[in-house]
Design a protein around this motif. Structure first.
Motif, PDB file in Angstrom:
ATOM      1  N   GLN A 159      30.718  46.379  38.337  1.00  0.00           N
ATOM      2  CA  GLN A 159      29.959  47.510  38.879  1.00  0.00           C
ATOM      3  C   GLN A 159      30.420  47.839  40.289  1.00  0.00           C
ATOM      4  O   GLN A 159      30.648  49.011  40.630  1.00  0.00           O
ATOM      5  N   ASN A 160      30.598  46.812  41.126  1.00  0.00           N
ATOM      6  CA  ASN A 160      31.060  47.033  42.499  1.00  0.00           C
ATOM      7  C   ASN A 160      32.477  47.581  42.541  1.00  0.00           C
ATOM      8  O   ASN A 160      32.801  48.435  43.375  1.00  0.00           O
ATOM      9  N   ALA A 161      33.335  47.074  41.648  1.00  0.00           N
ATOM     10  CA  ALA A 161      34.727  47.542  41.614  1.00  0.00           C
ATOM     11  C   ALA A 161      34.796  49.031  41.327  1.00  0.00           C
ATOM     12  O   ALA A 161      35.543  49.775  41.971  1.00  0.00           O
ATOM     13  N   ILE A 162      34.000  49.504  40.381  1.00  0.00           N
ATOM     14  CA  ILE A 162      33.989  50.923  40.024  1.00  0.00           C
ATOM     15  C   ILE A 162      33.412  51.752  41.165  1.00  0.00           C
ATOM     16  O   ILE A 162      33.979  52.773  41.575  1.00  0.00           O
ATOM     17  N   ASN A 163      32.288  51.309  41.710  1.00  0.00           N
ATOM     18  CA  ASN A 163      31.582  52.113  42.717  1.00  0.00           C
ATOM     19  C   ASN A 163      32.305  52.175  44.055  1.00  0.00           C
ATOM     20  O   ASN A 163      32.118  53.113  44.821  1.00  0.00           O
ATOM     21  N   TYR A 164      33.135  51.168  44.346  1.00  0.00           N
ATOM     22  CA  TYR A 164      33.868  51.151  45.615  1.00  0.00           C
ATOM     23  C   TYR A 164      35.372  51.351  45.417  1.00  0.00           C
ATOM     24  O   TYR A 164      36.123  51.354  46.401  1.00  0.00           O
ATOM     25  N   GLY A 165      35.799  51.503  44.175  1.00  0.00           N
ATOM     26  CA  GLY A 165      37.218  51.709  43.901  1.00  0.00           C
ATOM     27  C   GLY A 165      38.083  50.539  44.318  1.00  0.00           C
ATOM     28  O   GLY A 165      39.246  50.712  44.674  1.00  0.00           O
ATOM     29  N   ASN A 166      37.533  49.337  44.248  1.00  0.00           N
ATOM     30  CA  ASN A 166      38.231  48.146  44.724  1.00  0.00           C
ATOM     31  C   ASN A 166      38.496  47.206  43.549  1.00  0.00           C
ATOM     32  O   ASN A 166      37.621  46.436  43.138  1.00  0.00           O
ATOM     33  N   PHE A 167      39.704  47.246  43.025  1.00  0.00           N
ATOM     34  CA  PHE A 167      40.061  46.420  41.873  1.00  0.00           C
ATOM     35  C   PHE A 167      40.007  44.933  42.201  1.00  0.00           C
ATOM     36  O   PHE A 167      39.781  44.099  41.319  1.00  0.00           O
ATOM     37  N   SER A 168      40.188  44.568  43.465  1.00  0.00           N
ATOM     38  CA  SER A 168      40.191  43.158  43.844  1.00  0.00           C
ATOM     39  C   SER A 168      38.839  42.490  43.601  1.00  0.00           C
ATOM     40  O   SER A 168      38.756  41.263  43.550  1.00  0.00           O
ATOM     41  N   GLU A 169      37.785  43.288  43.442  1.00  0.00           N
ATOM     42  CA  GLU A 169      36.464  42.724  43.140  1.00  0.00           C
ATOM     43  C   GLU A 169      36.487  41.920  41.844  1.00  0.00           C
ATOM     44  O   GLU A 169      35.734  40.966  41.680  1.00  0.00           O
ATOM     45  N   ILE A 170      37.331  42.337  40.882  1.00  0.00           N
ATOM     46  CA  ILE A 170      37.357  41.672  39.575  1.00  0.00           C
ATOM     47  C   ILE A 170      38.702  41.044  39.242  1.00  0.00           C
ATOM     48  O   ILE A 170      38.808  40.328  38.250  1.00  0.00           O
ATOM     49  N   SER A 171      39.717  41.311  40.041  1.00  0.00           N
ATOM     50  CA  SER A 171      41.049  40.818  39.693  1.00  0.00           C
ATOM     51  C   SER A 171      41.079  39.300  39.585  1.00  0.00           C
ATOM     52  O   SER A 171      41.793  38.736  38.749  1.00  0.00           O
ATOM     53  N   GLY A 172      40.302  38.606  40.418  1.00  0.00           N
ATOM     54  CA  GLY A 172      40.277  37.148  40.369  1.00  0.00           C
ATOM     55  C   GLY A 172      39.609  36.594  39.137  1.00  0.00           C
ATOM     56  O   GLY A 172      39.767  35.404  38.830  1.00  0.00           O
ATOM     57  N   SER A 173      38.863  37.421  38.409  1.00  0.00           N
ATOM     58  CA  SER A 173      38.186  36.980  37.185  1.00  0.00           C
ATOM     59  C   SER A 173      39.003  37.259  35.935  1.00  0.00           C
ATOM     60  O   SER A 173      38.551  36.957  34.832  1.00  0.00           O
ATOM     61  N   LEU A 174      40.192  37.844  36.080  1.00  0.00           N
ATOM     62  CA  LEU A 174      41.004  38.259  34.939  1.00  0.00           C
ATOM     63  C   LEU A 174      42.289  37.448  34.877  1.00  0.00           C
ATOM     64  O   LEU A 174      42.847  37.051  35.908  1.00  0.00           O
ATOM     65  N   THR A 175      42.770  37.202  33.651  1.00  0.00           N
ATOM     66  CA  THR A 175      44.092  36.606  33.512  1.00  0.00           C
ATOM     67  C   THR A 175      45.124  37.611  34.001  1.00  0.00           C
ATOM     68  O   THR A 175      45.049  38.804  33.688  1.00  0.00           O
ATOM     69  N   SER A 176      46.095  37.142  34.760  1.00  0.00           N
ATOM     70  CA  SER A 176      47.008  38.057  35.453  1.00  0.00           C
ATOM     71  C   SER A 176      47.886  38.865  34.510  1.00  0.00           C
ATOM     72  O   SER A 176      48.339  39.953  34.860  1.00  0.00           O
ATOM     73  N   ASN A 177      48.123  38.357  33.303  1.00  0.00           N
ATOM     74  CA  ASN A 177      48.977  39.077  32.356  1.00  0.00           C
ATOM     75  C   ASN A 177      48.196  39.634  31.169  1.00  0.00           C
ATOM     76  O   ASN A 177      48.796  40.085  30.190  1.00  0.00           O
ATOM     77  N   GLY A 178      46.860  39.581  31.257  1.00  0.00           N
ATOM     78  CA  GLY A 178      46.045  40.016  30.137  1.00  0.00           C
ATOM     79  C   GLY A 178      45.943  41.525  30.030  1.00  0.00           C
ATOM     80  O   GLY A 178      46.197  42.266  30.984  1.00  0.00           O
ATOM     81  N   ALA A 179      45.545  41.979  28.840  1.00  0.00           N
ATOM     82  CA  ALA A 179      45.420  43.410  28.584  1.00  0.00           C
ATOM     83  C   ALA A 179      44.355  44.048  29.472  1.00  0.00           C
ATOM     84  O   ALA A 179      44.509  45.184  29.931  1.00  0.00           O
ATOM     85  N   LEU A 180      43.280  43.316  29.742  1.00  0.00           N
ATOM     86  CA  LEU A 180      42.197  43.873  30.547  1.00  0.00           C
ATOM     87  C   LEU A 180      42.634  44.038  32.005  1.00  0.00           C
ATOM     88  O   LEU A 180      42.243  45.003  32.670  1.00  0.00           O
ATOM     89  N   TYR A 181      43.448  43.122  32.492  1.00  0.00           N
ATOM     90  CA  TYR A 181      43.972  43.238  33.852  1.00  0.00           C
ATOM     91  C   TYR A 181      44.797  44.514  33.999  1.00  0.00           C
ATOM     92  O   TYR A 181      44.620  45.284  34.946  1.00  0.00           O
ATOM     93  N   ARG A 182      45.700  44.736  33.056  1.00  0.00           N
ATOM     94  CA  ARG A 182      46.581  45.903  33.138  1.00  0.00           C
ATOM     95  C   ARG A 182      45.790  47.205  33.016  1.00  0.00           C
ATOM     96  O   ARG A 182      46.077  48.184  33.714  1.00  0.00           O
ATOM     97  N   GLU A 183      44.773  47.216  32.159  1.00  0.00           N
ATOM     98  CA  GLU A 183      43.995  48.436  31.952  1.00  0.00           C
ATOM     99  C   GLU A 183      43.116  48.754  33.159  1.00  0.00           C
ATOM    100  O   GLU A 183      43.090  49.870  33.656  1.00  0.00           O
ATOM    101  N   LEU A 184      42.391  47.747  33.637  1.00  0.00           N
ATOM    102  CA  LEU A 184      41.436  47.990  34.721  1.00  0.00           C
ATOM    103  C   LEU A 184      42.127  48.253  36.050  1.00  0.00           C
ATOM    104  O   LEU A 184      41.570  48.930  36.915  1.00  0.00           O
TER     105      LEU A 184
END
Length: 340
Positions: free
Chosen positions: A231-256
């Motif tokens: 929610q914070n990543a979307i509202n502030y346009g800051n991908f780093s809010e969730i990047s640490g919770s994602l696998t670095s090579n995963g599909a969700l990382y690349r999409e988000l």
């Protein structure tokens, strides 16, 4: 020289009028006004100042005496509304573990902009998220704690909340039903009964072993934090809010990484209303699938409308040691949209 008293003309330099005897050098009041009494004027000014000071002292004293009545705390919580399933145990609100509920207090106040703040005494028991003046809570452990509600830094109310493991309760009911059915079935021979009980024990043991392989507490806590950070990543346009919770090579990382800034550029604002765990299963060693339904409140400035959108999806999580990473989202779909 003309006498100002009788009007007769006298010789120049004569100090007194030869006709009426009045002094000739006395000026008329019109041309020589008498000076005012400065002492009287000063006294009047002092009196006026003293009166004004006295009035201010009276007003100030009254303000200090009645300020609590005039400007005291007029914010209170009249009632606690609950969105979600719950039970009451005395004065304690009891919720299911891993179920999302929303606390919606009814506020009584003469102020227009009341901003509530929530704190949970034991953060390990549940995760909370503020939604305007509401509060979304997800229970992590079957324990009891308190939810404190504040108006800024001013304490308003404390409520007792508790969480129970509904799956455990269900298993206990199933065991009781098996025992009751076996007891009432007096016509069943002992061999059949023994075989039934042995099979039931084996099935339950197998199910218990499978459930023990799923670190459900870690997964649900991780997901509750992820939804908040998303929610914070979307509202502030800051991908780093969730990047640490994602696998670095995963599909969700690349999409988000692409969609988060695009969504922010469009001015879209989201708020999490609720997230409910549907099921969890082990995919392979260290890989788990946890299914959620998620309710988002979405504001699109281009359309100037709000919508409540319910989504469904299987979240694939990699867990190594004490670290969880979200890899991808499968079987995702929008279940419903409600515009308001």
């Amino acid at each position: 020289m003309i006498c100002k008293n009788c009007g007769k003309n006298n010789t120049e330099g004569v100090p007194y009028c030869a006709y009426c005897g009045k002094p000739l050098n006395i000026q008329d009041d019109m041309y020589n006004p008498q000076p005012t009494d400065k002492k009287d004027s000063s006294k009047n000014t002092i009196k006026i100042i003293a009166i004004i000071v006295s009035i201010f002292l009276v007003i100030g004293g009254g303000f200090l005496l009645f300020k609590d009545q005039l400007f005291g705390d007029d914010v209170s919580i009249e009632k606690i509304n609950i969105e979600g399933n719950y039970e009451m145990d005395g004065e304690t609100y009891v919720f299911g573990v891993n179920k999302t509920i929303v606390i919606d207090p009814e506020i009584k106040s003469s102020k227009d902009n009341v901003k509530l703040r929530y704190e949970i005494e034991d953060s390990g028991v549940a995760s909370i998220m503020k939604l305007d003046n509401k509060c979304s809570i997800i229970g992590n452990n079957p324990q009891q704690t308190k939810l404190n509600i504040y108006n800024n830094d001013e304490f308003l109310k404390s409520i007792q909340i508790s969480f129970k493991n509904e799956d455990t309760s269900s298993s206990k009911n199933d065991v009781n039903n098996v025992v009751n059915n076996t007891t009432n079935n007096n016509t069943v021979n002992n061999n059949t009964t023994n075989n039934y009980n042995n099979n039931d024990k084996n099935n339950k043991q197998s199910s218990s072993d499978e459930d023990s392989n799923i670190p459900l507490e870690d997964l649900t806590y991780f997901m509750s934090c992820y939804f908040s950070n998303y929610q914070n990543a979307i509202n502030y346009g800051n991908f780093s809010e969730i990047s640490g919770s994602l696998t670095s090579n995963g599909a969700l990382y690349r999409e988000l990484k692409k969609s988060v800034p695009r969504t922010y550029d469009k001015g879209i604002i989201i708020q999490l209303r609720a997230c409910d765990k549907v099921k969890a299963r082990k995919v392979s060693s260290g890989v788990y699938s946890i299914t959620y339904t998620v309710d988002w409140e979405i504001y699109n400035p281009n359309q100037e409308i709000y919508r409540l959108q319910r989504e469904y999806g299987d979240y694939i999580i990699y867990k190594s040691g004490g670290t969880c990473k979200l890899d991808r989202l499968e079987n995702w779909e929008i279940l419903s949209k409600e515009y308001f």
